[in-house]
Motif scaffolding. Structure first.
Motif, PDB file in Angstrom:
ATOM      1  N   ALA A   1      -5.604 -17.364   8.868  1.00 54.30           N
ATOM      2  CA  ALA A   1      -6.910 -16.763   9.120  1.00 54.30           C
ATOM      3  C   ALA A   1      -7.037 -15.437   8.387  1.00 54.30           C
ATOM      4  O   ALA A   1      -6.032 -14.810   8.010  1.00 54.30           O
ATOM      5  N   THR A   2      -8.265 -14.998   8.210  1.00 55.87           N
ATOM      6  CA  THR A   2      -8.539 -13.768   7.460  1.00 55.87           C
ATOM      7  C   THR A   2      -7.841 -12.556   8.064  1.00 55.87           C
ATOM      8  O   THR A   2      -7.423 -11.646   7.341  1.00 55.87           O
ATOM      9  N   ASP A   3      -7.716 -12.532   9.403  1.00 54.89           N
ATOM     10  CA  ASP A   3      -7.088 -11.387  10.073  1.00 54.89           C
ATOM     11  C   ASP A   3      -5.641 -11.661  10.472  1.00 54.89           C
ATOM     12  O   ASP A   3      -5.083 -10.989  11.341  1.00 54.89           O
ATOM     13  N   ASP A   4      -5.003 -12.650   9.848  1.00 55.74           N
ATOM     14  CA  ASP A   4      -3.600 -12.965  10.122  1.00 55.74           C
ATOM     15  C   ASP A   4      -2.725 -11.731   9.898  1.00 55.74           C
ATOM     16  O   ASP A   4      -3.076 -10.827   9.130  1.00 55.74           O
ATOM     17  N   ILE A   5      -1.579 -11.687  10.583  1.00 53.24           N
ATOM     18  CA  ILE A   5      -0.682 -10.537  10.445  1.00 53.24           C
ATOM     19  C   ILE A   5      -0.248 -10.311   9.002  1.00 53.24           C
ATOM     20  O   ILE A   5       0.121  -9.196   8.634  1.00 53.24           O
ATOM     21  N   ARG A   6      -0.309 -11.350   8.185  1.00 50.32           N
ATOM     22  CA  ARG A   6       0.079 -11.207   6.775  1.00 50.32           C
ATOM     23  C   ARG A   6      -0.894 -10.339   5.996  1.00 50.32           C
ATOM     24  O   ARG A   6      -0.606  -9.947   4.871  1.00 50.32           O
ATOM     25  N   TYR A   7      -2.036 -10.075   6.563  1.00 52.71           N
ATOM     26  CA  TYR A   7      -3.033  -9.225   5.906  1.00 52.71           C
ATOM     27  C   TYR A   7      -3.188  -7.873   6.612  1.00 52.71           C
ATOM     28  O   TYR A   7      -4.150  -7.155   6.359  1.00 52.71           O
ATOM     29  N   GLN A   8      -2.231  -7.525   7.477  1.00 57.55           N
ATOM     30  CA  GLN A   8      -2.312  -6.275   8.220  1.00 57.55           C
ATOM     31  C   GLN A   8      -1.194  -5.331   7.760  1.00 57.55           C
ATOM     32  O   GLN A   8      -0.019  -5.576   8.025  1.00 57.55           O
ATOM     33  N   TYR A   9      -1.586  -4.262   7.112  1.00 56.81           N
ATOM     34  CA  TYR A   9      -0.635  -3.337   6.492  1.00 56.81           C
ATOM     35  C   TYR A   9       0.343  -2.747   7.505  1.00 56.81           C
ATOM     36  O   TYR A   9       1.551  -2.692   7.258  1.00 56.81           O
ATOM     37  N   ASP A  10      -0.155  -2.290   8.644  1.00 56.56           N
ATOM     38  CA  ASP A  10       0.710  -1.637   9.629  1.00 56.56           C
ATOM     39  C   ASP A  10       1.747  -2.577  10.227  1.00 56.56           C
ATOM     40  O   ASP A  10       2.726  -2.117  10.816  1.00 56.56           O
ATOM     41  N   LEU A  11       1.532  -3.871  10.091  1.00 60.18           N
ATOM     42  CA  LEU A  11       2.500  -4.857  10.575  1.00 60.18           C
ATOM     43  C   LEU A  11       3.383  -5.390   9.443  1.00 60.18           C
ATOM     44  O   LEU A  11       4.103  -6.365   9.624  1.00 60.18           O
ATOM     45  N   GLY A  12       3.304  -4.725   8.294  1.00 62.49           N
ATOM     46  CA  GLY A  12       4.141  -5.146   7.164  1.00 62.49           C
ATOM     47  C   GLY A  12       3.584  -6.332   6.422  1.00 62.49           C
ATOM     48  O   GLY A  12       4.334  -7.152   5.874  1.00 62.49           O
ATOM     49  N   GLY A  13       2.246  -6.432   6.360  1.00 57.13           N
ATOM     50  CA  GLY A  13       1.619  -7.564   5.711  1.00 57.13           C
ATOM     51  C   GLY A  13       1.600  -7.475   4.199  1.00 57.13           C
ATOM     52  O   GLY A  13       1.877  -6.431   3.606  1.00 57.13           O
ATOM     53  N   GLY A  14       1.262  -8.590   3.569  1.00 61.04           N
ATOM     54  CA  GLY A  14       1.175  -8.669   2.120  1.00 61.04           C
ATOM     55  C   GLY A  14       1.850  -9.922   1.600  1.00 61.04           C
ATOM     56  O   GLY A  14       2.859 -10.372   2.157  1.00 61.04           O
ATOM     57  N   ALA A  15       1.294 -10.487   0.552  1.00 61.05           N
ATOM     58  CA  ALA A  15       1.886 -11.689  -0.040  1.00 61.05           C
ATOM     59  C   ALA A  15       3.291 -11.424  -0.568  1.00 61.05           C
ATOM     60  O   ALA A  15       4.176 -12.283  -0.475  1.00 61.05           O
ATOM     61  N   LEU A  16       3.514 -10.246  -1.133  1.00 62.29           N
ATOM     62  CA  LEU A  16       4.855  -9.911  -1.612  1.00 62.29           C
ATOM     63  C   LEU A  16       5.866  -9.876  -0.473  1.00 62.29           C
ATOM     64  O   LEU A  16       7.024 -10.266  -0.645  1.00 62.29           O
ATOM     65  N   MET A  17       5.432  -9.411   0.693  1.00 64.14           N
ATOM     66  CA  MET A  17       6.324  -9.367   1.838  1.00 64.14           C
ATOM     67  C   MET A  17       6.653 -10.777   2.336  1.00 64.14           C
ATOM     68  O   MET A  17       7.789 -11.045   2.747  1.00 64.14           O
ATOM     69  N   ASP A  18       5.679 -11.644   2.315  1.00 64.00           N
ATOM     70  CA  ASP A  18       5.867 -12.992   2.835  1.00 64.00           C
ATOM     71  C   ASP A  18       6.464 -13.918   1.773  1.00 64.00           C
ATOM     72  O   ASP A  18       7.635 -14.281   1.825  1.00 64.00           O
TER      73      ASP A  18
END
Length: 416
Positions: free
Chosen positions: A185-202
């Motif tokens: 989803a658009t607001d998934d944790i993977r898109y939340q900076y404070d939770l360590g989100g980002g495609a590079l992180m995942d």
């Protein structure tokens, strides 16, 4: 027909495993967080392991934890994360929390004397990685085991792939991994900076760690990283394309997309070696004394992330004969040898280790994690240095992309 039957049977058993009888004193796991990944990463693999029981789960919402435990046959529900860590009957903790919580709860678990299976990416940045994996508690007598769950590296297919890779001879490599655009989803944790989100992180946790293994080293620099921002938080990347320079001049690339079109689904690795001189007897020919045989190898590993479902490893060797020492490229004779291999068990790569064709990467990972905890040899392993190197690669890419590193925990000073 037989191969289709084997594929169907293998995948049915991977997702519908029979439960093995348990040993008299199995390792008892607790799960921090009612995460979607836990059934595939731990709960299903634990069913076939005689020395593992998933005993308890804790979630921020007790009702969610109770429903999760009922759905997955978990015996107990802990009232909080800390309550789970304080439970003397729990030996090991699996942490599939949002990335931004990994450092804190991994450190808390280690200090509680629990062995830790930590979802990837292990932590938010290299500062946290060094603080966690170099923590003195890991060097103490009877130190707990800490493992970042880079599960793909435990499968026999990865071992087979690496048996054809000579890291010091790799000239270029590329790792790609895409997720269909409907997955998160658009607001998934993977898109939340404070939770360590980002495609590079995942996704980058896979591709970056794969590159370090292929080259046998961490990159010297990230020369370029192009990203596309997530709509939910522009500090988070939805897509990345990074290019690295490795020691010795090798070039590595990686790509990832959390919202990829359906025609870009296979996670692949491509490797090319520099031309190297090989013994003529090695390739079954005889050459005059003033000639030598040169080989250029290319390898493609299709679906390196979940090879149990399907995979293939294609090795294309181009050979030429030339006058000894002639670097002009003038070939006297040229030919190619190609083959495609697969490996679902270690027996297929002549290694005497347990395994079944239906074992997933997570099941092979659990086997080695238990071996390590029990003090037995773990022949496939992801050490702390590996996890630190992966974090370095991801940080380099964020710097090259001019994006902020994921936030560092206030607890890196060890004040827990």
């Amino acid at each position: 027909m037989a191969s289709l039957f084997g594929l169907a049977r293998r995948n049915w058993l991977a997702f519908n495993p029979s439960e093995a009888p348990k040993s008299a004193g199995p390792l008892r796991f607790g799960i921090l967080g009612a995460a979607d990944i836990a059934p595939m990463a731990l709960i299903l693999p634990a069913k076939t392991h005689p020395d593992v029981v998933v005993q308890t789960v804790a979630a921020r919402d007790p009702k969610k934890a109770k429903a999760y435990a009922q759905k997955h046959g978990i015996q107990e529900v802990s009232s909080s994360y800390q309550d789970l860590l304080d439970n003397p009957n729990i030996d090991c903790v699996y942490i599939p929390l949002p990335n931004g919580l990994h450092f804190e709860w991994a450190l808390r678990a280690l200090k509680a004397g629990k062995h830790v299976l930590l979802e990837k990416p292990s932590v938010d940045n290299v500062t946290e990685a060094e603080a966690l994996f170099k923590n003195p508690i890991l060097n103490s007598p009877k130190a707990p085991v800490l493992l970042e769950a880079a599960h793909y590296a435990f499968h026999p297919a990865w071992t087979a792939f690496m048996s054809y890779v000579s890291p010091t001879d790799v000239s270029s490599a590329k790792a790609v991994l895409w997720v269909p655009k409907w997955k998160f989803a658009t607001d998934d944790i993977r898109y939340q900076y404070d939770l360590g989100g980002g495609a590079l992180m995942d996704l980058g946790a896979y591709t970056a760690s794969a590159l370090t293994r292929v080259f046998g080293a961490v990159a010297e620099e990230c020369e370029e990283c192009l990203t596309q921002a997530a709509s939910y938080d522009s500090r988070c990347d939805q897509l990345f394309k990074a290019r690295y320079k490795f020691p010795g001049g090798g070039r590595g690339e990686m790509e990832g997309d959390l919202k990829a079109p359906l025609d870009r689904m296979s996670p692949n690795i491509y490797v090319e070696h520099i031309p190297i001189v090989v013994y003529s007897a090695e390739v079954g020919i005889q050459v005059p004394k003033d000639q030598e045989v040169v080989r250029i190898r290319k390898i493609k590993f299709s679906n390196f992330v979940m090879p149990t479902i399907f995979h293939s490893i294609q090795i294309d060797d181009e050979f030429l004969t030339r006058k000894i020492g002639d670097k002009s490229g003038t070939a006297i004779k040229k030919w190619t040898n190609s083959k495609t291999i697969k490996a679902y068990t270690f027996k297929e790569v002549d290694i005497n280790q347990p395994g079944e064709p239906s074992w997933t990467t997570y099941r092979y990972q659990l086997e080695e994690f238990v071996n390590k905890v029990r003090g037995r040899e773990a022949r496939q392993w992801v050490g702390g240095a590996d996890s630190i190197n992966t974090a370095k690669m991801i940080d380099m890419a964020y710097v090259a992309a001019k994006l902020p590193l994921r936030p560092t925990s206030k607890l890196v000073d060890g004040s827990i």
